[in-house]
Design a protein around this motif. Structure first.
Motif, PDB file in Angstrom:
ATOM      1  N   THR A 245       0.824  -1.197   0.000  1.00  0.00           N
ATOM      2  CA  THR A 245       0.000   0.000   0.000  1.00  0.00           C
ATOM      3  C   THR A 245       0.862   1.252   0.000  1.00  0.00           C
ATOM      4  N   ARG A 246       0.233   2.367  -0.343  1.00  0.00           N
ATOM      5  CA  ARG A 246       0.826   3.700  -0.175  1.00  0.00           C
ATOM      6  C   ARG A 246      -0.027   4.453   0.831  1.00  0.00           C
ATOM      7  N   PHE A 247       0.610   5.049   1.836  1.00  0.00           N
ATOM      8  CA  PHE A 247      -0.127   5.818   2.836  1.00  0.00           C
ATOM      9  C   PHE A 247      -0.397   7.209   2.275  1.00  0.00           C
ATOM     10  N   ALA A 248      -1.666   7.437   1.906  1.00  0.00           N
ATOM     11  CA  ALA A 248      -2.037   8.657   1.198  1.00  0.00           C
ATOM     12  C   ALA A 248      -2.553   9.754   2.113  1.00  0.00           C
ATOM     13  N   GLY A 249      -2.863   9.440   3.363  1.00  0.00           N
ATOM     14  CA  GLY A 249      -3.388  10.427   4.290  1.00  0.00           C
ATOM     15  C   GLY A 249      -3.480   9.851   5.682  1.00  0.00           C
ATOM     16  N   VAL A 250      -3.763  10.707   6.640  1.00  0.00           N
ATOM     17  CA  VAL A 250      -3.777  10.284   8.039  1.00  0.00           C
ATOM     18  C   VAL A 250      -5.184   9.887   8.486  1.00  0.00           C
ATOM     19  N   VAL A 251      -5.210   9.178   9.597  1.00  0.00           N
ATOM     20  CA  VAL A 251      -6.461   8.814  10.277  1.00  0.00           C
ATOM     21  C   VAL A 251      -6.341   9.271  11.722  1.00  0.00           C
ATOM     22  N   PHE A 252      -7.411   9.837  12.245  1.00  0.00           N
ATOM     23  CA  PHE A 252      -7.441  10.235  13.650  1.00  0.00           C
ATOM     24  C   PHE A 252      -8.273   9.229  14.438  1.00  0.00           C
ATOM     25  N   PRO A 253      -7.802   8.810  15.604  1.00  0.00           N
ATOM     26  CA  PRO A 253      -8.620   7.924  16.435  1.00  0.00           C
ATOM     27  C   PRO A 253     -10.030   8.493  16.629  1.00  0.00           C
ATOM     28  N   GLY A 254     -11.003   7.618  16.560  1.00  0.00           N
ATOM     29  CA  GLY A 254     -12.403   8.030  16.652  1.00  0.00           C
ATOM     30  C   GLY A 254     -13.081   8.135  15.303  1.00  0.00           C
ATOM     31  N   GLU A 255     -12.305   8.128  14.218  1.00  0.00           N
ATOM     32  CA  GLU A 255     -12.885   8.216  12.885  1.00  0.00           C
ATOM     33  C   GLU A 255     -13.322   6.839  12.382  1.00  0.00           C
ATOM     34  N   THR A 256     -13.853   6.830  11.169  1.00  0.00           N
ATOM     35  CA  THR A 256     -14.305   5.616  10.510  1.00  0.00           C
ATOM     36  C   THR A 256     -13.482   5.404   9.245  1.00  0.00           C
ATOM     37  N   LEU A 257     -13.183   4.153   8.934  1.00  0.00           N
ATOM     38  CA  LEU A 257     -12.521   3.821   7.680  1.00  0.00           C
ATOM     39  C   LEU A 257     -13.549   3.239   6.720  1.00  0.00           C
ATOM     40  N   HIS A 258     -13.570   3.752   5.498  1.00  0.00           N
ATOM     41  CA  HIS A 258     -14.407   3.177   4.443  1.00  0.00           C
ATOM     42  C   HIS A 258     -13.486   2.363   3.530  1.00  0.00           C
ATOM     43  N   ILE A 259     -13.676   1.049   3.532  1.00  0.00           N
ATOM     44  CA  ILE A 259     -12.821   0.137   2.783  1.00  0.00           C
ATOM     45  C   ILE A 259     -13.594  -0.381   1.576  1.00  0.00           C
ATOM     46  N   ARG A 260     -13.023  -0.176   0.402  1.00  0.00           N
ATOM     47  CA  ARG A 260     -13.597  -0.694  -0.837  1.00  0.00           C
ATOM     48  C   ARG A 260     -12.563  -1.593  -1.503  1.00  0.00           C
ATOM     49  N   ALA A 261     -13.022  -2.686  -2.114  1.00  0.00           N
ATOM     50  CA  ALA A 261     -12.089  -3.615  -2.738  1.00  0.00           C
ATOM     51  C   ALA A 261     -12.718  -4.257  -3.961  1.00  0.00           C
ATOM     52  N   TRP A 262     -11.851  -4.555  -4.938  1.00  0.00           N
ATOM     53  CA  TRP A 262     -12.268  -5.131  -6.212  1.00  0.00           C
ATOM     54  C   TRP A 262     -11.481  -6.413  -6.473  1.00  0.00           C
ATOM     55  N   ARG A 263     -12.187  -7.490  -6.798  1.00  0.00           N
ATOM     56  CA  ARG A 263     -11.530  -8.738  -7.165  1.00  0.00           C
ATOM     57  C   ARG A 263     -10.959  -8.636  -8.578  1.00  0.00           C
ATOM     58  N   GLU A 264      -9.741  -9.128  -8.743  1.00  0.00           N
ATOM     59  CA  GLU A 264      -9.116  -9.284 -10.045  1.00  0.00           C
ATOM     60  C   GLU A 264      -8.417 -10.639 -10.041  1.00  0.00           C
ATOM     61  N   PRO A 265      -8.061 -11.183 -11.208  1.00  0.00           N
ATOM     62  CA  PRO A 265      -7.415 -12.506 -11.221  1.00  0.00           C
ATOM     63  C   PRO A 265      -6.140 -12.522 -10.370  1.00  0.00           C
ATOM     64  N   GLY A 266      -6.150 -13.337  -9.320  1.00  0.00           N
ATOM     65  CA  GLY A 266      -4.972 -13.498  -8.487  1.00  0.00           C
ATOM     66  C   GLY A 266      -4.669 -12.357  -7.542  1.00  0.00           C
ATOM     67  N   ARG A 267      -5.528 -11.353  -7.524  1.00  0.00           N
ATOM     68  CA  ARG A 267      -5.252 -10.230  -6.636  1.00  0.00           C
ATOM     69  C   ARG A 267      -6.521  -9.453  -6.329  1.00  0.00           C
ATOM     70  N   ILE A 268      -6.425  -8.644  -5.291  1.00  0.00           N
ATOM     71  CA  ILE A 268      -7.525  -7.757  -4.891  1.00  0.00           C
ATOM     72  C   ILE A 268      -6.961  -6.356  -4.769  1.00  0.00           C
ATOM     73  N   GLN A 269      -7.596  -5.414  -5.443  1.00  0.00           N
ATOM     74  CA  GLN A 269      -7.186  -4.012  -5.335  1.00  0.00           C
ATOM     75  C   GLN A 269      -8.129  -3.303  -4.367  1.00  0.00           C
ATOM     76  N   ALA A 270      -7.585  -2.445  -3.525  1.00  0.00           N
ATOM     77  CA  ALA A 270      -8.406  -1.821  -2.486  1.00  0.00           C
ATOM     78  C   ALA A 270      -8.071  -0.343  -2.331  1.00  0.00           C
ATOM     79  N   SER A 271      -8.991   0.362  -1.701  1.00  0.00           N
ATOM     80  CA  SER A 271      -8.738   1.744  -1.294  1.00  0.00           C
ATOM     81  C   SER A 271      -9.413   1.963   0.056  1.00  0.00           C
ATOM     82  N   VAL A 272      -8.856   2.883   0.830  1.00  0.00           N
ATOM     83  CA  VAL A 272      -9.411   3.218   2.140  1.00  0.00           C
ATOM     84  C   VAL A 272      -9.507   4.725   2.247  1.00  0.00           C
TER      85      VAL A 272
END
Length: 291
Positions: A245-272
């Motif tokens: 992964t690449r850390f694109a931004g910070v998270v503050f305790p108390g927040e929520t993470l929205h995790i999205r992911a896409w299946r591809e052959p042999g791998r899964i691509q995701a974003s948060v």
């Protein structure tokens, strides 16, 4: 310049002995939210799928545990490597990859070999690449590449390094879920070995340019992998081959993470992203390769 690139990249690899047991694995899993309620698991403490992360008799090891095994010595050792002398207040985690050579054992003793294969010049910052290769008596266990972003240490005339970005698929994700980050999540996660005061001390966080302490990037990294494994890989940690992964931004305790992911052959691509801040990017260029 506090970073002597030639000295850092030509230094002899350093070796460290690592040891861990079930308590370290359980603490790590709790630090990334194992046993916490989600919309899918209203009673997580007794959910069999969660007990695989929290109960010693049923324990398996999420591959991202490699980043903290033995107390997270890879990053600590890298920042004290020959030729590197940086201010912790200027340091951020830029990216992380883990390649698993075989399933991680619940208990282990291993030797870590660490080196600095590259230091990149990003203009206003330097990026130090730390590599740690870990093996036990049976052979290689995992390889970690850690990218450390050091503000104010760039513009030294070095190579910029790769900057390609992954485009997200133009279709609905196969996974869209949220994970709440507790107010004390960083305080719990740091017990696995990352003692940077940026994640606990409000005064230090202000020196680093933040209103309050931020969550460890590697905590978010673990939360996201657990969500992907639990929902798209049938809860089977042994199917993970690598995770980057690449850390694109910070998270503050108390927040929520929205995790999205896409299946591809042999791998899964995701974003948060962080929905409370207009879906600000948190993890990008995220890929789980699997069997």
């Amino acid at each position: 310049m506090p970073i002597d690139v030639a000295k850092a990249t030509s230094a002899e690899p350093r070796t460290t002995e690592l040891a861990w047991d079930h308590k370290d694995v359980q603490l790590y899993h709790l630090g990334i939210g194992a046993g916490a309620a989600t919309p899918q698991k209203p009673h997580p403490a007794t959910d069999p799928d969660e007990l695989r992360y929290t109960l010693e008799s049923a324990l398996h090891v999420l591959p991202s545990f490699a980043t903290v095994a033995g107390g997270g010595m890879a990053v600590a050792g890298g920042l004290s490597a020959p030729g590197i002398d940086v201010d912790l207040a200027a340091v951020l985690h830029g990216g992380q990859s883990v390649t698993v050579h075989r399933p991680l054992p619940v208990r282990g003793r291993a030797r870590q070999t660490s080196s600095v294969p590259a230091v990149y010049d990003k203009g206003k910052a330097a990026v130090i690449v730390l590599r740690s290769e870990v093996a036990d008596e049976e052979g290689p266990l995992w390889t970690c590449d850690t990218q450390i972003f050091v503000r104010g240490e760039g513009d030294f005339g070095g190579e910029r390094g790769a900057s390609a970005r992954l485009e997200l698929p133009e279709r609905a994700p196969d996974l869209s879920t949220e994970r709440h980050i507790r107010e004390d999540q960083a305080l719990l996660y740091r017990l696995s070995g990352d003692w940077n005061p940026l994640h606990a001390d409000p005064e230090f966080a202000k020196l680093a340019g933040f209103d309050r302490p931020i969550l460890h990037g590697l905590c978010t990294y673990g939360v996201a992998l657990k969500a992907v494994v639990d929902t798209l890989l049938d809860g089977d940690v042994a199917r993970v081959r690598s995770y980057a992964t690449r850390f694109a931004g910070v998270v503050f305790p108390g927040e929520t993470l929205h995790i999205r992911a896409w299946r591809e052959p042999g791998r899964i691509q995701a974003s948060v992203t962080a929905p409370e801040r207009d879906d600000a990017a948190v993890l990008a260029d995220t890929v789980v390769e699997h069997s």
